[in-house]
Design a protein around this motif. Sequence first.
Motif, PDB file in Angstrom:
ATOM      1  N   PRO A  44       0.850  -1.198   0.000  1.00  0.00           N
ATOM      2  CA  PRO A  44       0.000   0.000   0.000  1.00  0.00           C
ATOM      3  C   PRO A  44       0.889   1.253   0.000  1.00  0.00           C
ATOM      4  O   PRO A  44       2.065   1.172   0.359  1.00  0.00           O
ATOM      5  CB  PRO A  44      -0.791  -0.100   1.298  1.00  0.00           C
ATOM      6  N   PRO A  45       0.348   2.410  -0.368  1.00  0.00           N
ATOM      7  CA  PRO A  45       1.164   3.623  -0.459  1.00  0.00           C
ATOM      8  C   PRO A  45       1.971   3.947   0.801  1.00  0.00           C
ATOM      9  O   PRO A  45       3.095   4.431   0.701  1.00  0.00           O
ATOM     10  CB  PRO A  45       0.144   4.727  -0.744  1.00  0.00           C
ATOM     11  N   THR A  46       1.433   3.657   1.967  1.00  0.00           N
ATOM     12  CA  THR A  46       2.155   3.965   3.201  1.00  0.00           C
ATOM     13  C   THR A  46       3.098   2.841   3.636  1.00  0.00           C
ATOM     14  O   THR A  46       3.809   2.986   4.629  1.00  0.00           O
ATOM     15  CB  THR A  46       1.170   4.270   4.344  1.00  0.00           C
ATOM     16  N   GLY A 147      -5.404  -3.249   2.039  1.00  0.00           N
ATOM     17  CA  GLY A 147      -4.042  -3.082   1.551  1.00  0.00           C
ATOM     18  C   GLY A 147      -3.889  -3.485   0.099  1.00  0.00           C
ATOM     19  O   GLY A 147      -3.213  -2.796  -0.680  1.00  0.00           O
ATOM     20  N   MET A 148      -4.517  -4.594  -0.296  1.00  0.00           N
ATOM     21  CA  MET A 148      -4.444  -5.033  -1.690  1.00  0.00           C
ATOM     22  C   MET A 148      -5.150  -4.038  -2.608  1.00  0.00           C
ATOM     23  O   MET A 148      -4.646  -3.725  -3.692  1.00  0.00           O
ATOM     24  CB  MET A 148      -5.051  -6.432  -1.861  1.00  0.00           C
ATOM     25  N   GLU A 150      -5.566  -0.814  -2.083  1.00  0.00           N
ATOM     26  CA  GLU A 150      -4.712   0.370  -2.161  1.00  0.00           C
ATOM     27  C   GLU A 150      -3.482   0.100  -3.034  1.00  0.00           C
ATOM     28  O   GLU A 150      -3.077   0.949  -3.828  1.00  0.00           O
ATOM     29  CB  GLU A 150      -4.263   0.805  -0.768  1.00  0.00           C
ATOM     30  N   ALA A 151      -2.879  -1.060  -2.864  1.00  0.00           N
ATOM     31  CA  ALA A 151      -1.691  -1.404  -3.642  1.00  0.00           C
ATOM     32  C   ALA A 151      -2.020  -1.451  -5.131  1.00  0.00           C
ATOM     33  O   ALA A 151      -1.348  -0.812  -5.953  1.00  0.00           O
ATOM     34  CB  ALA A 151      -1.124  -2.741  -3.167  1.00  0.00           C
ATOM     35  N   MET A 152      -3.063  -2.184  -5.480  1.00  0.00           N
ATOM     36  CA  MET A 152      -3.444  -2.290  -6.890  1.00  0.00           C
ATOM     37  C   MET A 152      -3.878  -0.949  -7.465  1.00  0.00           C
ATOM     38  O   MET A 152      -3.751  -0.719  -8.667  1.00  0.00           O
ATOM     39  CB  MET A 152      -4.544  -3.334  -7.062  1.00  0.00           C
ATOM     40  N   GLY A 153      -4.362  -0.070  -6.616  1.00  0.00           N
ATOM     41  CA  GLY A 153      -4.753   1.262  -7.061  1.00  0.00           C
ATOM     42  C   GLY A 153      -3.584   2.088  -7.566  1.00  0.00           C
ATOM     43  O   GLY A 153      -3.782   3.115  -8.219  1.00  0.00           O
ATOM     44  N   GLN A 154      -2.357   1.649  -7.301  1.00  0.00           N
ATOM     45  CA  GLN A 154      -1.164   2.356  -7.761  1.00  0.00           C
ATOM     46  C   GLN A 154      -0.720   1.921  -9.163  1.00  0.00           C
ATOM     47  O   GLN A 154       0.144   2.553  -9.766  1.00  0.00           O
ATOM     48  CB  GLN A 154      -0.012   2.118  -6.778  1.00  0.00           C
ATOM     49  N   ILE A 155      -1.294   0.842  -9.675  1.00  0.00           N
ATOM     50  CA  ILE A 155      -0.832   0.292 -10.958  1.00  0.00           C
ATOM     51  C   ILE A 155      -1.158   1.230 -12.118  1.00  0.00           C
ATOM     52  O   ILE A 155      -0.335   1.398 -13.028  1.00  0.00           O
ATOM     53  CB  ILE A 155      -1.399  -1.126 -11.191  1.00  0.00           C
TER      54      ILE A 155
END
Length: 170
Positions: A44-46, A147-148, A150-155
Motif C-alpha cells: 500500500p502507499p504507506t 491493503g491489496m 490500495e496497492a493495486m490502485g497504484q498500478i
Amino acid sequence: MAVVSTHRDEQALTLTFVAEFAASVDRVWQVWQDPRQLERWWGPPTWPATFDRHEFVVGGQSRYHMTGPEGEKARGWWTITAIDAPHRLEFEDGFSDENGEPVDADDPIRMTVTIEPVESGTRMTTVAAFASTDRMEQLVAMGMAEGMREAMGQIDALLARQEVRKGTES
C-alpha cells in the motif's frame, strides 16, 4: 480504472480482486515480472515494498519487505508455483523472519493471477486462497483486503508513467 470489484467468499476461503487497466496484457504482465515495477505497487502507499530477490521462474523464490511510516519492516516471501506468460501466475505468499526465511511455509496464501484482454484494455483477477477460516480472518483483520485494493490502485499511475516514457523515447 484499477480495482473494479472485490469479493470475499467465506465458503471457498478466498478474497478476489478484479482490476482493469487501459494497457495491453503484455504491459500488465510486466508489473509482476519486473521487480522494480513490482516494488512501485505491491505494498500500500504507506507501506512500500522492496524486493531483495525475485526469481521469476517456476520454483523461484522472492523475498521482500514493506517499510511502514515509522520505519518498521514487514517481511514476506513468495514461491512461484506456475507461470503461463503473459496470462497466468501462481505463487505461495507468506511472512518471513528477519533473515527473509518463511515463518509460515506450512500455511501460505495461495495466489492466482489471471490477466486477460477486455474491450477497455486488460482485466487482472487476483485470487488469494487460504487454508483455513482462522488464517483468512487473521489476514483480513490485519488489513489485507484494504491493503491489496490500495496497492493495486497504484498500478494505473505506474502504467501511465511507463507509457509516457515509452512514447517520448521514439
